[in-house]
Motif scaffolding. Structure first.
Motif, PDB file in Angstrom:
ATOM      1  N   GLU A 185       0.543  -1.366   0.225  1.00 12.66           N
ATOM      2  CA  GLU A 185       0.223  -0.104   0.035  1.00 12.66           C
ATOM      3  C   GLU A 185       0.733   1.300   0.007  1.00 12.66           C
ATOM      4  O   GLU A 185       0.386   2.337  -0.232  1.00 12.66           O
ATOM      5  CB  GLU A 185      -0.905   0.107   1.131  1.00 12.66           C
ATOM      6  CG  GLU A 185      -1.658  -1.158   1.161  1.00 12.66           C
ATOM      7  CD  GLU A 185      -2.735  -1.246   2.474  1.00 12.66           C
ATOM      8  OE1 GLU A 185      -2.390  -0.454   3.279  1.00 12.66           O
ATOM      9  OE2 GLU A 185      -3.769  -2.270   2.609  1.00 12.66           O
ATOM     10  N   SER A 186       2.138   1.056   0.191  1.00 16.69           N
ATOM     11  CA  SER A 186       2.948   2.443   0.175  1.00 16.69           C
ATOM     12  C   SER A 186       4.278   1.858  -0.422  1.00 16.69           C
ATOM     13  O   SER A 186       4.731   0.637  -0.550  1.00 16.69           O
ATOM     14  CB  SER A 186       3.250   2.885   1.713  1.00 16.69           C
ATOM     15  OG  SER A 186       2.167   3.479   2.116  1.00 16.69           O
ATOM     16  N   PRO A 187       5.330   2.661  -1.053  1.00 18.88           N
ATOM     17  CA  PRO A 187       6.673   2.398  -1.436  1.00 18.88           C
ATOM     18  C   PRO A 187       7.529   1.926  -0.416  1.00 18.88           C
ATOM     19  O   PRO A 187       7.187   2.106   0.898  1.00 18.88           O
ATOM     20  CB  PRO A 187       7.034   3.943  -1.857  1.00 18.88           C
ATOM     21  CG  PRO A 187       5.659   4.779  -1.971  1.00 18.88           C
ATOM     22  CD  PRO A 187       4.953   4.525  -1.096  1.00 18.88           C
ATOM     23  N   ILE A 188       8.333   1.265  -0.815  1.00 17.87           N
ATOM     24  CA  ILE A 188       9.398   0.430   0.182  1.00 17.87           C
ATOM     25  C   ILE A 188      10.785   1.239  -0.317  1.00 17.87           C
ATOM     26  O   ILE A 188      11.105   1.126  -1.350  1.00 17.87           O
ATOM     27  CB  ILE A 188       9.323  -1.184  -0.031  1.00 17.87           C
ATOM     28  CG1 ILE A 188       8.050  -1.482  -0.072  1.00 17.87           C
ATOM     29  CG2 ILE A 188      10.217  -1.740   0.863  1.00 17.87           C
ATOM     30  CD1 ILE A 188       7.742  -3.030  -0.570  1.00 17.87           C
ATOM     31  N   ARG A 189      11.509   1.305   0.810  1.00 17.03           N
ATOM     32  CA  ARG A 189      12.731   1.846   0.852  1.00 17.03           C
ATOM     33  C   ARG A 189      13.838   1.065   1.690  1.00 17.03           C
ATOM     34  O   ARG A 189      15.122   1.451   1.809  1.00 17.03           O
ATOM     35  CB  ARG A 189      12.830   3.185   1.403  1.00 17.03           C
ATOM     36  CG  ARG A 189      11.889   4.272   1.076  1.00 17.03           C
ATOM     37  CD  ARG A 189      12.266   5.137  -0.116  1.00 17.03           C
ATOM     38  NE  ARG A 189      11.332   5.880  -0.706  1.00 17.03           N
ATOM     39  CZ  ARG A 189      10.479   5.938  -1.770  1.00 17.03           C
ATOM     40  NH1 ARG A 189      10.689   5.021  -2.542  1.00 17.03           N
ATOM     41  NH2 ARG A 189       9.676   7.058  -1.927  1.00 17.03           N
ATOM     42  N   ILE A 190      13.325   0.097   1.855  1.00 14.26           N
ATOM     43  CA  ILE A 190      14.056  -0.861   3.108  1.00 14.26           C
ATOM     44  C   ILE A 190      14.448  -2.329   2.276  1.00 14.26           C
ATOM     45  O   ILE A 190      13.339  -2.965   1.863  1.00 14.26           O
ATOM     46  CB  ILE A 190      13.576  -1.185   4.228  1.00 14.26           C
ATOM     47  CG1 ILE A 190      13.544   0.474   4.929  1.00 14.26           C
ATOM     48  CG2 ILE A 190      14.471  -1.877   5.366  1.00 14.26           C
ATOM     49  CD1 ILE A 190      12.804   0.263   6.197  1.00 14.26           C
ATOM     50  N   ALA A 191      15.441  -2.828   2.600  1.00 16.42           N
ATOM     51  CA  ALA A 191      15.742  -4.337   2.102  1.00 16.42           C
ATOM     52  C   ALA A 191      14.879  -5.219   3.118  1.00 16.42           C
ATOM     53  O   ALA A 191      14.615  -4.837   4.207  1.00 16.42           O
ATOM     54  CB  ALA A 191      17.111  -4.694   2.361  1.00 16.42           C
ATOM     55  N   PRO A 192      14.453  -6.315   2.483  1.00 16.67           N
ATOM     56  CA  PRO A 192      13.845  -6.991   3.328  1.00 16.67           C
ATOM     57  C   PRO A 192      14.340  -8.240   4.143  1.00 16.67           C
ATOM     58  O   PRO A 192      15.703  -8.452   4.113  1.00 16.67           O
ATOM     59  CB  PRO A 192      12.926  -7.904   2.321  1.00 16.67           C
ATOM     60  CG  PRO A 192      14.016  -8.154   1.104  1.00 16.67           C
ATOM     61  CD  PRO A 192      14.643  -6.730   1.023  1.00 16.67           C
ATOM     62  N   THR A 193      13.876  -8.758   5.236  1.00 15.58           N
ATOM     63  CA  THR A 193      14.483  -9.658   6.077  1.00 15.58           C
ATOM     64  C   THR A 193      13.861 -11.139   5.800  1.00 15.58           C
ATOM     65  O   THR A 193      12.654 -11.046   5.951  1.00 15.58           O
ATOM     66  CB  THR A 193      14.510  -9.180   7.463  1.00 15.58           C
ATOM     67  OG1 THR A 193      15.176  -8.253   7.801  1.00 15.58           O
ATOM     68  CG2 THR A 193      15.095 -10.451   8.337  1.00 15.58           C
ATOM     69  N   VAL A 194      14.901 -11.971   5.624  1.00 19.01           N
ATOM     70  CA  VAL A 194      14.009 -13.381   5.330  1.00 19.01           C
ATOM     71  C   VAL A 194      14.304 -14.302   6.380  1.00 19.01           C
ATOM     72  O   VAL A 194      15.578 -14.290   6.800  1.00 19.01           O
ATOM     73  CB  VAL A 194      14.609 -14.015   3.909  1.00 19.01           C
ATOM     74  CG1 VAL A 194      15.954 -14.146   3.849  1.00 19.01           C
ATOM     75  CG2 VAL A 194      13.979 -15.179   3.548  1.00 19.01           C
ATOM     76  N   THR A 195      13.520 -15.124   7.124  1.00 19.48           N
ATOM     77  CA  THR A 195      13.547 -16.122   7.998  1.00 19.48           C
ATOM     78  C   THR A 195      12.964 -17.332   7.621  1.00 19.48           C
ATOM     79  O   THR A 195      13.100 -17.477   6.303  1.00 19.48           O
ATOM     80  CB  THR A 195      12.771 -15.543   9.280  1.00 19.48           C
ATOM     81  OG1 THR A 195      11.201 -15.929   8.971  1.00 19.48           O
ATOM     82  CG2 THR A 195      12.732 -14.104   9.602  1.00 19.48           C
ATOM     83  N   ASP A 196      13.259 -18.318   8.420  1.00 21.31           N
ATOM     84  CA  ASP A 196      12.720 -19.683   7.987  1.00 21.31           C
ATOM     85  C   ASP A 196      11.574 -19.726   7.127  1.00 21.31           C
ATOM     86  O   ASP A 196      11.300 -20.605   6.454  1.00 21.31           O
ATOM     87  CB  ASP A 196      12.758 -20.748   9.286  1.00 21.31           C
ATOM     88  CG  ASP A 196      11.901 -20.240  10.235  1.00 21.31           C
ATOM     89  OD1 ASP A 196      11.438 -19.056  10.383  1.00 21.31           O
ATOM     90  OD2 ASP A 196      11.735 -21.111  10.944  1.00 21.31           O
ATOM     91  N   LYS A 197      10.539 -18.953   7.816  1.00 22.32           N
ATOM     92  CA  LYS A 197       9.198 -19.045   7.093  1.00 22.32           C
ATOM     93  C   LYS A 197       8.718 -17.967   6.560  1.00 22.32           C
ATOM     94  O   LYS A 197       7.838 -18.084   5.602  1.00 22.32           O
ATOM     95  CB  LYS A 197       8.227 -19.518   8.076  1.00 22.32           C
ATOM     96  CG  LYS A 197       8.554 -21.323   8.407  1.00 22.32           C
ATOM     97  CD  LYS A 197       7.374 -21.453   9.409  1.00 22.32           C
ATOM     98  CE  LYS A 197       7.770 -22.849   9.931  1.00 22.32           C
ATOM     99  NZ  LYS A 197       6.482 -23.475  10.835  1.00 22.32           N
ATOM    100  N   MET A 198       9.245 -16.821   6.738  1.00 26.73           N
ATOM    101  CA  MET A 198       8.625 -15.579   6.719  1.00 26.73           C
ATOM    102  C   MET A 198       9.628 -14.376   5.935  1.00 26.73           C
ATOM    103  O   MET A 198      10.887 -14.533   5.767  1.00 26.73           O
ATOM    104  CB  MET A 198       8.479 -14.730   7.874  1.00 26.73           C
ATOM    105  CG  MET A 198       7.219 -15.444   8.910  1.00 26.73           C
ATOM    106  SD  MET A 198       6.882 -14.286  10.077  1.00 26.73           S
ATOM    107  CE  MET A 198       8.381 -14.095  10.933  1.00 26.73           C
ATOM    108  N   LEU A 199       8.951 -13.586   5.124  1.00 27.95           N
ATOM    109  CA  LEU A 199       9.688 -12.549   4.532  1.00 27.95           C
ATOM    110  C   LEU A 199       9.150 -10.826   5.362  1.00 27.95           C
ATOM    111  O   LEU A 199       8.054 -10.809   5.278  1.00 27.95           O
ATOM    112  CB  LEU A 199       9.396 -12.519   3.079  1.00 27.95           C
ATOM    113  CG  LEU A 199      10.426 -11.173   2.472  1.00 27.95           C
ATOM    114  CD1 LEU A 199      11.712 -11.661   2.316  1.00 27.95           C
ATOM    115  CD2 LEU A 199       9.656 -10.980   0.841  1.00 27.95           C
ATOM    116  N   LEU A 200      10.128 -10.549   5.943  1.00 30.19           N
ATOM    117  CA  LEU A 200       9.677  -9.382   6.580  1.00 30.19           C
ATOM    118  C   LEU A 200       9.763  -8.151   5.878  1.00 30.19           C
ATOM    119  O   LEU A 200      10.852  -7.695   5.289  1.00 30.19           O
ATOM    120  CB  LEU A 200      10.333  -8.970   7.933  1.00 30.19           C
ATOM    121  CG  LEU A 200      10.055 -10.233   8.850  1.00 30.19           C
ATOM    122  CD1 LEU A 200      11.143 -10.353  10.100  1.00 30.19           C
ATOM    123  CD2 LEU A 200       8.799 -10.396   9.620  1.00 30.19           C
ATOM    124  N   VAL A 201       8.834  -7.169   5.577  1.00 30.72           N
ATOM    125  CA  VAL A 201       9.005  -6.042   4.701  1.00 30.72           C
ATOM    126  C   VAL A 201       8.379  -4.714   5.105  1.00 30.72           C
ATOM    127  O   VAL A 201       7.137  -4.884   6.033  1.00 30.72           O
ATOM    128  CB  VAL A 201       7.952  -6.414   3.400  1.00 30.72           C
ATOM    129  CG1 VAL A 201       8.000  -5.175   2.418  1.00 30.72           C
ATOM    130  CG2 VAL A 201       8.747  -7.461   2.412  1.00 30.72           C
TER     131      VAL A 201
END
Length: 439
Positions: A185-201
């Motif tokens: 719903e908004s632009p993203i300026r930050i790299a994602p973090t990936v875990t064992d099951k999730m992608l954090l955005v």
């Protein structure tokens, strides 16, 4: 040409950039930048670190901070920064576009993304381009964004990309073919973090999303008050598997610890100094990712607050009046950070005591153009030495134990995003969108 990397202000959705020319080209031929002996720089403290962790040969740099905890450590890599190969991957920094995405490495592949959203994969040994995938479709409808490419992460054969036009993409890491995409719903300026099951955005309006990394389906979301003025880039969230918590820093200066299963906040803390006169700006943002280790969170804000917090209780263990937008380096019992006032600190993680510090102001000038803004990238430890890169391509090597300057070199390229290391190689991307590998 140099830009203030993480110090670019976004007023609402408009990016405030100062203008400069883009006429510096990558030198032709093979560059060999050998790090030779150099005189000592000015030191503020003269204590010495007694024990540093042994250097280890990390095989990958799969996301911001290497892993979800953002604990990088002491890496094994070559000392001399002799160029192995370089290759162009698209469009670099210009008056209209910035280059936020740092490279990531997994297996024998280096993944990069240019300022227009073109993703490319290269063989880390030969420099051969393996594939490319253009993510420039304006699927989010944010036409005024100046940061179309924000960050990368790779895990389990999937490459993830976040973009300034609101798109989150998952691609096959071997050939670049799409797996799924999601429009935020908004632009993203930050790299994602990936875990064992999730992608954090995390989006620019201070919303944190947990997505199923296999499908892109939203698992939960959490938000705090957004700011009218923010800074380009930001803090990739941290994740601790032992306690199953997410640690996120936001542009209002708030750090929040959440239950990773459902996104429920456990506690929060404002990293905002009462002494605003000492801050480099009045922007309170947390631009450096939090670090999590052994139940302790280490965090720093632009508003001159650096602290250690017990992750379970939220109790402050120590606090320092140091501010930075650059990521900290945790190696063994010590944190290394370049402050907003251009002081490089070595700090004991247990009590916050300064072991040594070095003023690097004298390196913040460009020999070709004194009016060009130069800034330091996050520190990187290689074989017990701190490598501190500057946006004009200068690199200084500092003995991590004593804070003594050992060498200085010039890579001959502008590198706003600093250096990473994997497979005993050092990797940089230039402002002209060249990926360079050193051995």
């Amino acid at each position: 040409m140099h830009w203030l990397g993480k110090g670019l202000c976004l007023c609402g959705m408009a990016l405030c950039l100062s203008s400069c020319s883009q006429d510096k080209k990558l030198p032709e031929g093979v560059r060999i930048s050998a790090l030779g002996d150099f005189d000592n720089a000015v030191q503020i403290q003269n204590k010495k670190i007694s024990v540093l962790p042994a250097a280890y040969p990390n095989v990958s740099w799969a996301q911001a901070g290497v892993n979800p905890q953002h604990v990088i450590g002491n890496l094994k890599a070559g000392f001399d920064l002799q160029e192995l190969w370089s290759n162009n991957f698209g469009k670099g920094i210009s008056k209209r576009d910035i280059l936020l995405a740092s490279p990531v490495v997994k297996g024998n592949n280096i993944f990069v993304m240019d300022s227009k959203g073109l993703v490319s994969a290269f063989d880390i040994n030969s420099g051969e381009r393996l594939w490319e995938n253009n993510l420039t479709a304006n699927i989010g409808g944010f036409k005024e964004t100046k940061s179309r490419a924000s960050g990368l992460a790779v895990d389990d054969g999937t490459l993830f990309a976040t973009t300034g036009f609101g798109g989150v993409f998952a691609m096959n890491a071997e050939n670049g073919t799409p797996k799924w995409r999601k429009v935020m719903e908004s632009p993203i300026r930050i790299a994602p973090t990936v875990t064992d099951k999730m992608l954090l955005v995390q989006t620019v309006d201070n919303k944190l999303y947990a997505l199923d990394k296999a499908t892109g389906h939203e698992l939960w979301r959490f938000g705090v008050a957004h700011e009218d003025t923010v800074i380009a880039g930001g803090a990739a969230p941290a994740y601790d598997a032992d306690d199953n918590v997410v640690v996120a820093g936001f542009s209002n200066g708030e750090i929040v610890v959440l239950n990773a299963a459902v996104g429920t906040p456990l506690w929060s803390e404002m990293l905002v100094s009462n002494k605003q006169v000492t801050s480099t700006t009045e922007i309170n943002t947390i631009g450096a990712y939090p670090i999590v280790q052994d139940g302790v969170i280490y965090a720093i804000s632009n508003s001159n607050i650096m602290l250690a917090i017990d992750m379970r209780s939220g109790e402050k263990l120590w606090e320092r009046e140091i501010g930075s937008m650059q990521n900290m380096l945790l190696a063994g019992d010590y944190l290394f950070v370049i402050s907003n006032r251009n002081i490089l600190y070595a700090i004991d993680k247990n009590d916050g005591e300064t072991i040594w510090s070095m003023d690097v102001y004298e390196y913040l000038r460009d020999e070709d153009d004194g009016s060009v803004l130069v800034y330091a990238a996050p520190p990187l430890m290689l074989n017990g030495q701190i490598f501190l890169a500057f946006s004009n391509g200068s690199v200084i090597k500092i003995d991590a134990a004593s804070g003594t300057l050992r060498a200085k070199t010039d890579l001959g390229i502008d590198i706003s995003n600093g250096l990473i290391a994997a497979q005993e190689k050092v990797i940089a991307v230039s402002d002209d969108a060249d990926v360079i590998v050193f051995k």
